[in-house]
Design an enzyme around this catalytic site. Structure first.
Site, mmCIF file in Angstrom:
data_model
loop_
_atom_site.group_PDB
_atom_site.id
_atom_site.type_symbol
_atom_site.label_atom_id
_atom_site.label_comp_id
_atom_site.label_asym_id
_atom_site.label_seq_id
_atom_site.Cartn_x
_atom_site.Cartn_y
_atom_site.Cartn_z
ATOM 1 C CG ASP A 417 -1.930 1.123 1.151
ATOM 2 O OD1 ASP A 417 -2.952 0.908 0.459
ATOM 3 O OD2 ASP A 417 -1.704 2.171 1.746
ATOM 4 C CG ASN A 425 -3.903 10.706 -6.443
ATOM 5 O OD1 ASN A 425 -3.064 10.751 -7.329
ATOM 6 N ND2 ASN A 425 -4.575 9.605 -6.135
ATOM 7 C CG ASP A 434 -3.857 8.280 -13.226
ATOM 8 O OD1 ASP A 434 -4.213 7.775 -12.142
ATOM 9 O OD2 ASP A 434 -4.647 8.841 -14.023
ATOM 10 C CD GLU A 461 -4.202 4.098 -1.967
ATOM 11 O OE1 GLU A 461 -4.523 4.426 -0.830
ATOM 12 O OE2 GLU A 461 -4.964 4.233 -2.978
#
Length: 554
Positions: A417, A425, A434, A461
Site C-alpha cells: 500500500d 493525488n 496515475d 494504491e
C-alpha cells in the site's frame, strides 16, 4: 508475471468461440451432399449421352446405313437387269452376222433361185449351236419367206406356228424403231409355247450394208436353266426362275429403280413383254448384303460403354479428391462446434480453391484466437499499470495456492500500500498519481518475472504479490527489496509525513508448506492475515515490511 488462466477459471476459452446458429438457419435452406449432387449430374450426363447416342444412331447412322444397303441392293437388281440385257446383245451379234450376209440378202429376194440355202445353213445343229427355238425370214412386206421351229427337249423340228408367237404383229409395231435408212436391230423378251424366250429382229442387207433392207431375220432363243446359271455366275447372286402364278399387276419390272419392300434378303422381279406389257417370267434374287442394320452395333455398344465409364471415373475422382477431404474437414469442424473450441484444419485439400478456403478458415481461427487472447488480457489486466487486475488476482491466487499445496511448496503473500497516496493525488494531481502508479507497476513487473511469481493491482494504491517456492529469509529479502526499489524511484511526495519521496508499506505472510494449511484457511483468509501484517507496518510508522509466519492457524 501472471500465470495462464485455464478455461474453467477464465470464463472465456483462449482460442475458442461459442458457436451457435439459430434453428431457422438449419432449416431455412435445404442442402445436398456433394456426392449426391455430382451423382445427379453424372446421371443427367448418362441420360444425355444415352439420348444423344440413341438419337444419333436412330436418326443419322441407321438411315445412312439403310440407304447404303438399299443402294447396294438396288445395284444388285440393276446388275441382274444389265446381265440379261447383255445376253440379248450376244444373240443380236449372231443375228446381225446372219442378216448382213450376201447369201441371206439374195435368198430373201429370190428363194427359188437358192434352194440349197436352207438345207445348208438351217439344220437341227444350227438350233442347238445357237440355242434357238425358232428362225423366221420375212420380206419387206412382212410375208414369210421361211420359218422353222425347234424343240430342244426332243431335238426335233416343229412348225414355227406351234411356238405361238405373232412375229409379224410385233414387227409392225417396231416401225418407229427403224433408223432413217430403214435398218432395224431390236430384241425383247417374249412368251413362247416352250417357255420364256427373247426375240431378236434385224433387217436383211448386204455384208457392207450398202443396199436397202429387203426383209427381216428373226431369231427366237429360249431362256434356259443354263442361261440362268450363267447369269448367276456373272452377277455372283443366287437367282431362280419363278412361274407366273400371280396377277400381272403384282409383278414389279426388273428395270424398276425402286425397292418395293425396302431392305430384304430376297425379292422377285419380272421380265416384261415389251409388246404386251405382261410378265414373261419371274426372277427371284437373293441379295448378298441383306441384314438390316441393328439398332445397337458392336461399335455403338463399345462407344456407349466408353462414354458411360466417364461418369464413373469422374465420380471416383470426385469421391477421392473432393468428397472425402471435405467430409473429413466437415466432421472436424462439427466436432469443434460440439466441443465449442475451434482449431486449425490440418487435412489439406488437393484442389486449390478448397485449399484456399481451408487456409482462410485457419487464418480466421488464428485471428479469433488472437482476438480472444487480447480480450482475455484486457479482462484480466489493469489498464493503468499493466499488471493483473482484481479479477485475475482472484483466479490466479487460487490456482497458485492449489499448485503449492499439490507440490508442498512454500508461499509468500504480500500486500503493498503506497504511503499517503491520497495526499499525493491531492497535492500533485491525479495525472501525477496515475504516472506514479504506472512506475510502481513497472517495478513490480520487473521483480516478478518468473512463472512462480505473480503481481496484481487489487485496487487504488494497493498491490498484491504472490510467490511460490521461496524460503523465509528470501521472502523477507524480496519484500524489503521491493520496498527499497519503490523508494528508489525518487518520486517526490512533499505531503508525506514518512519521507520526502513516495514510499510503500508491505504486509506479508510466509507459509513454510502450503499443504499444511488448515482446510478452513482459504485464499481470502490468507490475504486477511497479510492485510493484518500491512496494518501493523503502517502502525509502526510506514515505509517498512512486516512478515508473519504461518503457524498452523491463520
Amino acid at each position: 508475471m501472471m500465470p495462464s488462466i485455464p478455461p474453467e477459471h477464465s470464463g472465456a476459452t483462449p482460442g475458442s468461440a461459442k458457436l451457435t446458429s439459430p434453428k431457422a438457419a438449419d432449416t431455412a435452406h435445404k442442402t445436398v451432399k456433394i456426392r449426391h449432387y455430382v451423382a445427379r449430374l453424372m446421371l443427367l450426363y448418362t441420360f444425355l449421352v444415352l439420348g444423344l447416342a440413341f438419337g444419333y444412331r436412330f436418326f443419322y447412322e441407321l438411315p445412312r446405313e439403310a440407304a447404303l444397303l438399299e443402294g447396294i441392293q438396288l445395284r444388285e437388281v440393276a446388275s441382274v437387269d444389265n446381265a440379261l440385257k447383255f445376253s440379248l446383245t450376244r444373240i443380236e451379234l449372231v443375228l446381225e452376222d446372219w442378216a448382213y450376209w450376201d447369201d441371206s440378202y439374195a435368198f430373201v429376194q429370190a428363194p427359188q433361185q437358192f434352194p440349197n440355202y436352207i438345207p445348208t445353213n438351217i439344220t437341227t445343229g444350227t438350233f442347238d449351236d445357237l440355242g434357238l427355238i425358232g428362225i423366221q425370214y420375212l420380206n419387206a412386206e412382212f410375208q414369210v419367206v421361211f420359218e422353222q421351229g425347234y424343240d430342244p427337249r426332243s431335238q426335233s423340228l416343229l412348225p414355227f406356228s406351234s411356238l405361238d408367237i405373232d412375229v409379224i404383229a410385233r414387227l409392225r409395231s417396231m416401225d418407229s424403231t427403224e433408223d432413217d435408212d430403214g435398218f432395224l436391230l431390236h430384241s425383247e423378251w417374249i412368251t413362247s409355247a416352250l417357255g420364256p424366250a427373247h426375240m431378236a429382229v434385224s433387217t436383211i442387207s448386204t455384208s457392207n450394208a450398202d443396199r436397202a433392207p429387203v426383209g427381216y431375220l428373226v431369231f427366237i432363243k429360249l431362256f434356259t436353266q443354263e442361261d440362268l446359271s450363267e447369269l448367276t455366275e456373272m452377277t455372283r447372286l443366287p437367282l431362280a426362275m419363278l412361274a407366273l402364278e400371280h396377277e400381272p399387276e403384282e409383278w414389279l419390272p426388273l428395270s424398276a429403280g425402286v425397292l418395293e419392300a425396302g431392305i430384304d434378303w430376297q425379292r422377285t422381279r419380272a421380265l416384261l413383254d415389251q409388246h404386251t406389257g405382261l410378265p414373261v417370267m419371274g426372277i427371284q434374287i437373293e441379295h448378298e448384303f441383306s441384314q438390316v442394320p441393328p439398332m445397337l452395333s458392336v461399335g455403338t455398344v463399345m462407344l456407349m460403354l466408353g462414354l458411360l465409364a466417364v461418369p464413373l471415373v469422374i465420380l471416383w475422382i470426385v469421391e477421392l479428391r473432393l468428397v472425402r477431404p471435405l467430409e473429413h474437414n466437415a466432421a472436424r469442424i462439427k466436432r469443434m462446434v460440439e466441443a465449442k473450441q475451434l482449431s486449425e484444419l490440418a487435412h489439406k485439400f488437393p484442389l486449390n480453391e478448397l485449399e484456399d478456403i481451408r487456409l482462410a478458415f485457419n487464418r480466421a481461427v488464428v485471428l479469433g484466437q488472437e482476438q480472444q487472447a487480447r480480450l482475455q488480457d484486457l479482462s484480466n489486466t489493469d489498464g493503468l499499470t499493466g499488471l493483473a487486475n482484481k479479477r485475475a488476482l482472484d483466479e490466479v491466487a487460487d490456482i497458485m495456492f492449489r499448485q503449492a499445496k499439490r507440490h508442498q511448496q512454500s508461499m509468500l503473500w504480500m500486500i503493498l500500500d503506497l504511503d499517503h497516496f491520497k495526499e499525493f493525488n491531492d497535492t500533485q494531481g491525479h495525472l501525477a498519481g496515475d504516472d506514479a502508479l504506472r512506475q510502481v507497476g513497472n517495478v513490480l513487473r520487473e521483480l516478478t518475472h518468473r512463472a512462480t511469481e505473480f503481481a496484481a493491482r487489487s485496487g487504488g494504491e494497493e498491490f498484491v504479490l504472490i510467490i511460490n517456492g521461496m524460503s523465509e529469509a528470501e521472502a523477507e529479502q524480496r519484500a524489503d527489496a521491493i520496498r527499497v526499489a519503490i523508494e528508489a524511484m525518487d518520486i517526490k511526495h512533499p505531503a508525506s509525513s514518512v519521507a520526502p519521496v513516495l514510499t510503500v508499506s508491505i504486509g506479508a505472510l510466509w507459509l513454510a508448506d502450503a499443504s499444511s494449511v488448515a482446510p478452513a484457511d482459504n485464499v481470502d483468509r490468507l490475504l486477511d492475515v497479510a492485510d493484518q501484517a500491512l496494518y501493523r507496518a503502517k502502525r509502526q510508522g510506514r515505509n517498512r515490511v512486516v512478515v508473519t509466519t504461518y503457524n498452523g492457524e491463520a
